[in-house]
Design an enzyme around this catalytic site. Sequence first.
Site, PDB file in Angstrom:
ATOM      1  N   ARG A  33       0.834  -1.200   0.000  1.00 30.51           N
ATOM      2  CA  ARG A  33       0.000   0.000   0.000  1.00 30.51           C
ATOM      3  C   ARG A  33       0.868   1.249   0.000  1.00 30.51           C
ATOM      4  O   ARG A  33       1.843   1.336   0.738  1.00 30.51           O
ATOM      5  CB  ARG A  33      -0.888  -0.003   1.240  1.00 30.51           C
ATOM      6  CG  ARG A  33      -1.975   1.031   1.195  1.00 30.51           C
ATOM      7  CD  ARG A  33      -2.142   1.678   2.540  1.00 30.51           C
ATOM      8  NE  ARG A  33      -0.924   2.378   2.927  1.00 30.51           N
ATOM      9  CZ  ARG A  33      -0.638   2.696   4.172  1.00 30.51           C
ATOM     10  NH1 ARG A  33      -1.410   2.330   5.142  1.00 30.51           N
ATOM     11  NH2 ARG A  33       0.466   3.377   4.444  1.00 30.51           N
ATOM     12  N   GLU A 119      -8.151   8.406   4.294  1.00 25.47           N
ATOM     13  CA  GLU A 119      -7.404   9.288   5.188  1.00 25.47           C
ATOM     14  C   GLU A 119      -6.452  10.173   4.392  1.00 25.47           C
ATOM     15  O   GLU A 119      -6.142  11.298   4.770  1.00 25.47           O
ATOM     16  CB  GLU A 119      -6.636   8.403   6.151  1.00 25.47           C
ATOM     17  CG  GLU A 119      -5.974   9.107   7.272  1.00 25.47           C
ATOM     18  CD  GLU A 119      -5.193   8.103   8.116  1.00 25.47           C
ATOM     19  OE1 GLU A 119      -5.841   7.193   8.663  1.00 25.47           O
ATOM     20  OE2 GLU A 119      -3.969   8.239   8.200  1.00 25.47           O
ATOM     21  N   ARG A 123      -4.819   5.961  -1.665  1.00 29.36           N
ATOM     22  CA  ARG A 123      -4.245   4.773  -1.057  1.00 29.36           C
ATOM     23  C   ARG A 123      -4.183   3.754  -2.174  1.00 29.36           C
ATOM     24  O   ARG A 123      -5.193   3.153  -2.529  1.00 29.36           O
ATOM     25  CB  ARG A 123      -5.129   4.266   0.083  1.00 29.36           C
ATOM     26  CG  ARG A 123      -5.060   5.108   1.348  1.00 29.36           C
ATOM     27  CD  ARG A 123      -3.710   4.943   2.006  1.00 29.36           C
ATOM     28  NE  ARG A 123      -3.525   5.744   3.196  1.00 29.36           N
ATOM     29  CZ  ARG A 123      -3.810   5.335   4.430  1.00 29.36           C
ATOM     30  NH1 ARG A 123      -4.339   4.154   4.635  1.00 29.36           N
ATOM     31  NH2 ARG A 123      -3.561   6.107   5.457  1.00 29.36           N
ATOM     32  N   CYS A 165      -1.596  11.275   8.529  1.00 31.14           N
ATOM     33  CA  CYS A 165      -1.136  10.760   9.815  1.00 31.14           C
ATOM     34  C   CYS A 165       0.381  10.511   9.741  1.00 31.14           C
ATOM     35  O   CYS A 165       0.845   9.907   8.781  1.00 31.14           O
ATOM     36  CB  CYS A 165      -1.867   9.464  10.137  1.00 31.14           C
ATOM     37  SG  CYS A 165      -1.344   8.727  11.681  1.00 31.14           S
ATOM     38  N   THR A 167       2.228   8.435  10.949  1.00 28.68           N
ATOM     39  CA  THR A 167       2.670   7.038  10.927  1.00 28.68           C
ATOM     40  C   THR A 167       2.902   6.529   9.509  1.00 28.68           C
ATOM     41  O   THR A 167       3.447   5.446   9.328  1.00 28.68           O
ATOM     42  CB  THR A 167       1.620   6.104  11.569  1.00 28.68           C
ATOM     43  OG1 THR A 167       0.345   6.413  11.010  1.00 28.68           O
ATOM     44  CG2 THR A 167       1.579   6.264  13.059  1.00 28.68           C
ATOM     45  N   ARG A 174       3.305   0.684   3.117  1.00 22.33           N
ATOM     46  CA  ARG A 174       2.996  -0.364   4.088  1.00 22.33           C
ATOM     47  C   ARG A 174       2.962  -1.671   3.310  1.00 22.33           C
ATOM     48  O   ARG A 174       2.155  -1.848   2.401  1.00 22.33           O
ATOM     49  CB  ARG A 174       1.648  -0.102   4.750  1.00 22.33           C
ATOM     50  CG  ARG A 174       1.343  -1.028   5.897  1.00 22.33           C
ATOM     51  CD  ARG A 174       1.899  -0.597   7.254  1.00 22.33           C
ATOM     52  NE  ARG A 174       1.380   0.681   7.681  1.00 22.33           N
ATOM     53  CZ  ARG A 174       2.077   1.607   8.338  1.00 22.33           C
ATOM     54  NH1 ARG A 174       3.333   1.382   8.664  1.00 22.33           N
ATOM     55  NH2 ARG A 174       1.538   2.742   8.668  1.00 22.33           N
ATOM     56  N   ARG A 205      -0.715  -8.802  13.252  1.00 22.74           N
ATOM     57  CA  ARG A 205      -2.123  -8.741  13.636  1.00 22.74           C
ATOM     58  C   ARG A 205      -2.813 -10.033  13.242  1.00 22.74           C
ATOM     59  O   ARG A 205      -2.512 -10.614  12.208  1.00 22.74           O
ATOM     60  CB  ARG A 205      -2.851  -7.623  12.886  1.00 22.74           C
ATOM     61  CG  ARG A 205      -2.448  -6.228  13.263  1.00 22.74           C
ATOM     62  CD  ARG A 205      -3.487  -5.218  12.784  1.00 22.74           C
ATOM     63  NE  ARG A 205      -3.699  -5.253  11.345  1.00 22.74           N
ATOM     64  CZ  ARG A 205      -4.876  -5.360  10.769  1.00 22.74           C
ATOM     65  NH1 ARG A 205      -5.968  -5.497  11.499  1.00 22.74           N
ATOM     66  NH2 ARG A 205      -4.981  -5.358   9.446  1.00 22.74           N
ATOM     67  N   GLU A 210      -9.604  -9.902  17.022  1.00 17.06           N
ATOM     68  CA  GLU A 210      -9.142  -8.588  17.441  1.00 17.06           C
ATOM     69  C   GLU A 210      -7.726  -8.737  17.988  1.00 17.06           C
ATOM     70  O   GLU A 210      -7.394  -9.730  18.605  1.00 17.06           O
ATOM     71  CB  GLU A 210     -10.054  -8.039  18.539  1.00 17.06           C
ATOM     72  CG  GLU A 210     -11.371  -7.496  18.037  1.00 17.06           C
ATOM     73  CD  GLU A 210     -11.174  -6.280  17.130  1.00 17.06           C
ATOM     74  OE1 GLU A 210     -10.509  -5.334  17.580  1.00 17.06           O
ATOM     75  OE2 GLU A 210     -11.663  -6.296  15.991  1.00 17.06           O
TER      76      GLU A 210
END
Lengths: 350, 172
Positions: A33, A119, A123, A165, A167, A174, A205, A210
């Site tokens: 990404r 965002e 993307r 952002c 990050t 990413r 993850r 979760e």
Amino acid sequence: MANIDDFLQQMRDCDIALADATPNSVAMSTRIRLARNLDGYRFPPYLTEGEEMEVENAIAHTLLDFDSSLTYFSLADIPLLARQVLVEKHLISPQFLQQQQGALIVSADEKTSVMVNEEDHLRIQCLAPGLQLKETYERAFALDRKIEQEHNYMYHQQYGYLTSCPTNLGTGLRASVMLHLPALTMTNRINVIIQAMLRLGMVVRGIYGEGSTSLGNIYQISNQETLGKSEQQILTDLQQQVEQIIEYELRARKALMQQSAVLLEDQIQRALGTLRYARVMTSEEAAKSLSSVRLGIDLGIIQDVPIKAVNDCISCMQPGFLQYYKNETLQTQERDIARAKLIRDLLTNV
Amino acid sequence: MLCERCEQRQAVITVSKNTNGEQEVHHYCEKCAPNFYPFTNELPKEPISIQQLLANWQAPKNVRKEQLRCTGCGYTYAHFRKTGRFGCAKCYDTFIDQMPKILQPIQADLQHVGAMPTAVENKKTIKKQITELRDQMQLAITQEAFEEAATLRDNIRELETRLKGGETDGEY
Ligand SMILES: [Zn+2]
Ligand SMILES: [Zn+2]
């Protein structure tokens, strides 16, 4: 104007996200990404409606001209249930699902998708089966260069490509790999590995669950740092870590086979039995059983089920998917019944 | 010890002040200190008024930082703290003093390396070429090869025009 329903049907026919078996069945898929923003505009949440349209049109124009396999959808034209399917396919983010404005530019094979005005203005996402970091990055980079020929990106001498952002700052890159790690999970080694990865600047993850608990033993590992490392470095580091984890997983599988082959085989065959004969199945049970069957195929314990059927089940068992293709909202138990039936069909008509 | 105002640079200047017999001591870095007291000759000649000085003393350091406002989008640092998102490209320069604190825990380094837009890359290449040609021209001059030096000078000018042209009309 393309219709999202036709498109999703088309997608179903060429689902590559978790497609045919790859030489290395531990690495299921690779995702790249790139986050980019157009110079002269504020970041998406702060755009006026007019500016939003300007950005959407500019990007759509460039991309559709460049690649005829891409289709444009205004988010406003995608109903909620279809959006949920797109989230489950990792083509849009859960955050994007809730937005009023934005657009998705996507290919039916899911290999390329661009979220516009999430965002960040852009993307860019490229997807491939198995472990193919460099090749997939090259594809994303080609799209990036194409857009750059026609539009000016926000770029800062010190901070590189600017993002909403911090990050995502710098490379905006990413890179992620989805890994199926049943043996490391069974032997409780996964937590140690997750801790080690965190220290190395990687993020791990679980895919359906979760946080770090993962349904179906599927984990996504990706780079945390985007600034201060070149794209090549980011990809090389991730490749190294992923290869290492694959190696650990394969070793753990071998050890399991040596120490408790019968128990392992029992677990795998029971899982297949459950999938083939159950009438009510929660997503948790389905994910767990599918993981066991997948492992059974990898180990040669199950030979009459193609891996494609298992992968199809994995992508179809999620709530959005089930409801979308049944074309109705289902209560939890209705979903569990529909899920059991779908999996039964997929695993017996092979 | 870190500077009380920016909380980033090393504090090198100690300021003490007597208020009603009580001693107040503050530590600032070279950059922030002039905001509080005329330590350096960079400061304006007219003496800072006592009101101004007091205002500076009393302003809690965080309020000053939080109220910093980006001229590009109008958002404050407080807004960033709340949302974790910046408003526009200019924010990154507006809040540049805060960037190390934000980025150090999450990023590998504070300087981008890697891909850049072709236009930026081309500019870098041209700048590098100009430096090389200048060196060659100097060499030619010391060797009294004036005709060669003149050609090199013309080449440099041409490259410089291309560089400038890129800056003014956005075409590279
Ligand atoms: Zn300071
Ligand atoms: Zn701003």
